[in-house]
Motif scaffolding. Structure first.
Motif, PDB file in Angstrom:
ATOM      1  N   UNK A 205       0.847  -1.198   0.000  1.00 49.89           N
ATOM      2  CA  UNK A 205       0.000   0.000   0.000  1.00 49.89           C
ATOM      3  C   UNK A 205       0.878   1.242   0.000  1.00 49.89           C
ATOM      4  N   UNK A 206       0.547   2.207  -0.835  1.00 48.65           N
ATOM      5  CA  UNK A 206       1.384   3.396  -0.932  1.00 48.65           C
ATOM      6  C   UNK A 206       0.565   4.627  -1.282  1.00 48.65           C
ATOM      7  N   UNK A 207       1.120   5.778  -0.942  1.00 48.65           N
ATOM      8  CA  UNK A 207       0.572   7.075  -1.356  1.00 48.65           C
ATOM      9  C   UNK A 207       1.473   7.725  -2.393  1.00 48.65           C
ATOM     10  N   UNK A 208       2.405   6.983  -2.954  1.00 47.43           N
ATOM     11  CA  UNK A 208       3.315   7.525  -3.949  1.00 47.43           C
ATOM     12  C   UNK A 208       2.559   7.745  -5.262  1.00 47.43           C
ATOM     13  N   UNK A 263     -11.343  16.357  -5.878  1.00 47.41           N
ATOM     14  CA  UNK A 263      -9.884  16.296  -5.813  1.00 47.41           C
ATOM     15  C   UNK A 263      -9.290  17.682  -5.664  1.00 47.41           C
ATOM     16  N   UNK A 264      -7.968  17.758  -5.805  1.00 46.06           N
ATOM     17  CA  UNK A 264      -7.245  19.007  -5.542  1.00 46.06           C
ATOM     18  C   UNK A 264      -6.229  19.301  -6.634  1.00 46.06           C
ATOM     19  N   UNK A 265      -6.092  20.572  -6.969  1.00 44.17           N
ATOM     20  CA  UNK A 265      -5.050  21.034  -7.886  1.00 44.17           C
ATOM     21  C   UNK A 265      -3.952  21.751  -7.113  1.00 44.17           C
ATOM     22  N   UNK A 266      -3.846  21.456  -5.825  1.00 41.42           N
ATOM     23  CA  UNK A 266      -2.787  21.991  -4.968  1.00 41.42           C
ATOM     24  C   UNK A 266      -2.108  20.816  -4.283  1.00 41.42           C
ATOM     25  N   UNK A 267      -1.001  21.076  -3.594  1.00 45.99           N
ATOM     26  CA  UNK A 267      -0.298  20.009  -2.893  1.00 45.99           C
ATOM     27  C   UNK A 267      -1.073  19.585  -1.648  1.00 45.99           C
ATOM     28  N   UNK A 268      -0.796  18.379  -1.125  1.00 48.60           N
ATOM     29  CA  UNK A 268      -1.438  17.979   0.131  1.00 48.60           C
ATOM     30  C   UNK A 268      -1.180  18.971   1.257  1.00 48.60           C
ATOM     31  N   UNK A 301       4.210  18.649   9.377  1.00 53.52           N
ATOM     32  CA  UNK A 301       4.703  18.215   8.070  1.00 53.52           C
ATOM     33  C   UNK A 301       6.127  17.683   8.173  1.00 53.52           C
ATOM     34  N   UNK A 302       6.940  18.351   8.966  1.00 47.23           N
ATOM     35  CA  UNK A 302       8.316  17.881   9.172  1.00 47.23           C
ATOM     36  C   UNK A 302       8.318  16.494   9.794  1.00 47.23           C
ATOM     37  N   UNK A 303       7.414  16.283  10.735  1.00 45.12           N
ATOM     38  CA  UNK A 303       7.278  14.967  11.367  1.00 45.12           C
ATOM     39  C   UNK A 303       6.916  13.904  10.338  1.00 45.12           C
ATOM     40  N   UNK A 304       5.940  14.200   9.498  1.00 40.53           N
ATOM     41  CA  UNK A 304       5.505  13.238   8.486  1.00 40.53           C
ATOM     42  C   UNK A 304       6.625  12.977   7.482  1.00 40.53           C
ATOM     43  N   UNK A 305       7.313  14.046   7.070  1.00 42.03           N
ATOM     44  CA  UNK A 305       8.414  13.903   6.117  1.00 42.03           C
ATOM     45  C   UNK A 305       9.523  13.003   6.656  1.00 42.03           C
ATOM     46  N   UNK A 306       9.675  12.976   7.974  1.00 47.44           N
ATOM     47  CA  UNK A 306      10.712  12.134   8.582  1.00 47.44           C
ATOM     48  C   UNK A 306      10.239  10.704   8.801  1.00 47.44           C
ATOM     49  N   UNK A 359       4.049  12.451  -0.803  1.00 44.84           N
ATOM     50  CA  UNK A 359       4.818  13.660  -1.090  1.00 44.84           C
ATOM     51  C   UNK A 359       3.946  14.857  -0.726  1.00 44.84           C
ATOM     52  N   UNK A 360       4.209  15.411   0.443  1.00 40.98           N
ATOM     53  CA  UNK A 360       3.356  16.488   0.949  1.00 40.98           C
ATOM     54  C   UNK A 360       3.387  17.729   0.067  1.00 40.98           C
ATOM     55  N   UNK A 361       4.481  17.930  -0.654  1.00 40.31           N
ATOM     56  CA  UNK A 361       4.646  19.162  -1.411  1.00 40.31           C
ATOM     57  C   UNK A 361       4.539  18.939  -2.916  1.00 40.31           C
ATOM     58  N   UNK A 362       3.928  17.810  -3.293  1.00 43.99           N
ATOM     59  CA  UNK A 362       3.724  17.555  -4.720  1.00 43.99           C
ATOM     60  C   UNK A 362       2.786  18.607  -5.299  1.00 43.99           C
TER      61      UNK A 362
END
Length: 463
Positions: A205-208, A263-268, A301-306, A359-362
């Motif tokens: 399972x992935x969010x990629x 849906x969204x046209x911005x990053x998460x 976000x920093x926590x999630x990125x780590x 990818x939070x900043x996609x």
């Protein structure tokens, strides 16, 4: 996703949207948070009534149709193309009772299911099961074997094809997606597949988004192969997280259309910031408090990125500094409140399995700016998970730049494109989909254009 009885992490656990939605009352979030996390991490598709003999789509004598899908537990759920829906519960020796939407209130609907005869009676109207052609399949992609299903309308006429791209849910799409039958009942072939790591599909399972887009491309190829010469035009219909995935897939391999729903046209990350700004505005706070709320969001976000390995000290510092201030309890977002409801030990344990590969900043705009495929974006005006404001502005920019993008906004609808009631506690409970939503998608798939406003506010290249 129909009642806010289960915490929703817009960025890190949209997989719960099919089962529950964020209750903005903090106490309710606390009560159900750990149950939701346990459900998410199990990644098991509820069996429900998936194998019930009545599951199918039925044609009324006037040409209309009704879908019967698995519901909660051992129940079923009926849906009409106009958006009305009800939950069906079997009563021992007394048939089935229906309740409106997800409210649990009796709706007066009388329904009789006859599996032996392959028909049903709905409020006095007879409907016969539609004999769709159903082809089960498996296809390999990037180390996974995905389980898919093609459903073709009756007869041998040439038809358009739509591949249904999932959101972030961990439930099996082949069990839960009613559109897999509703589109064929309307003359459109549909292909549905279980997301990797869910249902009968293997893989992790992935969010990629890139991985999921490659899966969608492979699903389209498999659907075209199975449908053969019956296909006229083909494209994607995608909900929620699929709004990042389907356009990327269409950029990888061209299709004839893309439909994005809620849906969204911005990053998460940008979506979470927009939600927090809305929280602050609704609670009567201004720019100073919003800035602090965003500071908190960025720390998370920093926590999630780590991968939930570092960043706890910063969150603890901000919590200590800001928790006495009145705005703090109003900063819900769809990530902030659930994360703050857990301590470090809990987050370290469950966090890494919640949204692997995200990818939070996609930023989807580079893809959308270079996508020439006709697109229909159908958004919920009161979406508490995917706020439509900046997305609508970006879609307007794309239209002005010459891209074939039509956007439709349904005021009063929440995530999932559902109208809702609000309880005294602040909980939203879905009642139905807007009338016109399904018809709009049908027309866009069949003709590449829409023919009215379908009860929505429109923008873009419409007739």
């Amino acid at each position: 996703m129909k009642s806010r009885s289960c915490a929703s992490f817009d960025i890190i656990c949209k997989s719960l949207h099919i089962m529950g939605r964020l209750n903005r009352e903090f106490e309710a979030t606390m009560r159900v948070l750990m149950l939701c996390l346990a459900t998410l991490l199990m990644a098991v598709t509820p069996a429900g009534a998936a194998d019930h003999c009545a599951v199918g789509v039925y044609r009324f004598e006037d040409g209309g149709f009704i879908d019967v899908a698995p519901g909660a537990g051992d129940g079923l759920r009926w849906r009409l193309p106009d958006g009305r829906t009800g939950a069906l519960t079997e009563q021992a020796g007394a048939g089935w009772t229906s309740t409106m939407g997800w409210t649990g209130r009796p709706d007066g609907t009388e329904i009789t299911l006859d599996c032996a005869q392959g028909n049903l009676r709905f409020n006095g109207r007879m409907a016969a099961r539609i004999a769709l052609r159903v082809v089960e399949t498996q296809f390999a992609v990037d180390g996974a074997m995905l389980a898919g299903r093609l459903l073709l309308p009756e007869g041998g006429d040439k038809v358009p094809l739509v591949v249904l791209v999932h959101g972030a849910e961990r439930t099996a799409a082949r069990q839960s997606y009613a559109l897999q039958r509703m589109f064929p009942a309307a003359g459109i072939a549909a292909f549905v597949y279980d997301k990797r790591g869910t249902g009968a599909s293997t893989g992790h399972y992935t969010h990629d988004f890139a991985t999921l887009a490659a899966d969608a491309v492979a699903a389209m190829a498999e659907a075209r192969r199975l449908a053969g010469k019956r296909v006229t035009r083909a494209g994607y219909q995608a909900g929620s997280q699929g709004g990042w995935v389907a356009p990327l897939a269409a950029r990888m391999e061209p299709v004839d259309f893309v439909i994005v729903s809620f849906g969204l046209a911005v990053s998460p990350a940008a979506a979470e910031h927009e939600l927090l700004a809305t929280d602050m505005a609704r609670a009567g706070f201004g720019a100073a408090e919003t800035k602090k709320a965003l500071e908190l969001s960025q720390a998370i976000e920093t926590l999630i990125d780590s991968n939930f390995q570092s960043g706890y000290e910063r969150i603890a510092e901000l919590r200590s500094r800001y928790s006495p201030e009145p705005w703090f309890s109003k900063a819900r977002g769809s990530v902030v409140a659930p994360v703050l409801a857990m301590d470090e030990a809990q987050l370290r344990q469950v966090g890494p399995g919640i949204a692997p590969g995200i990818s939070l900043y996609y930023d989807p705009m580079p893809v959308l700016r270079n996508l020439t495929v006709p697109q229909l974006w159908v958004l919920a005006g009161d979406d508490a998970v995917a706020p439509p404001g900046e997305t609508m502005r970006r879609l307007a920019y794309l239209t002005a730049a010459g891209r074939h993008v039509t956007s439709a906004l349904y005021p009063g609808a929440d995530h999932g494109l559902y109208l809702y009631e609000t309880y005294a506690s602040g909980e939203r409970v879905s009642t139905r989909a807007p009338d016109g939503y399904f018809t709009m998608m049908r027309d866009f798939i069949q003709e590449g254009r829409i023919k009215g406003n379908y009860g929505a506010t429109l923008a873009g290249p419409n007739p």
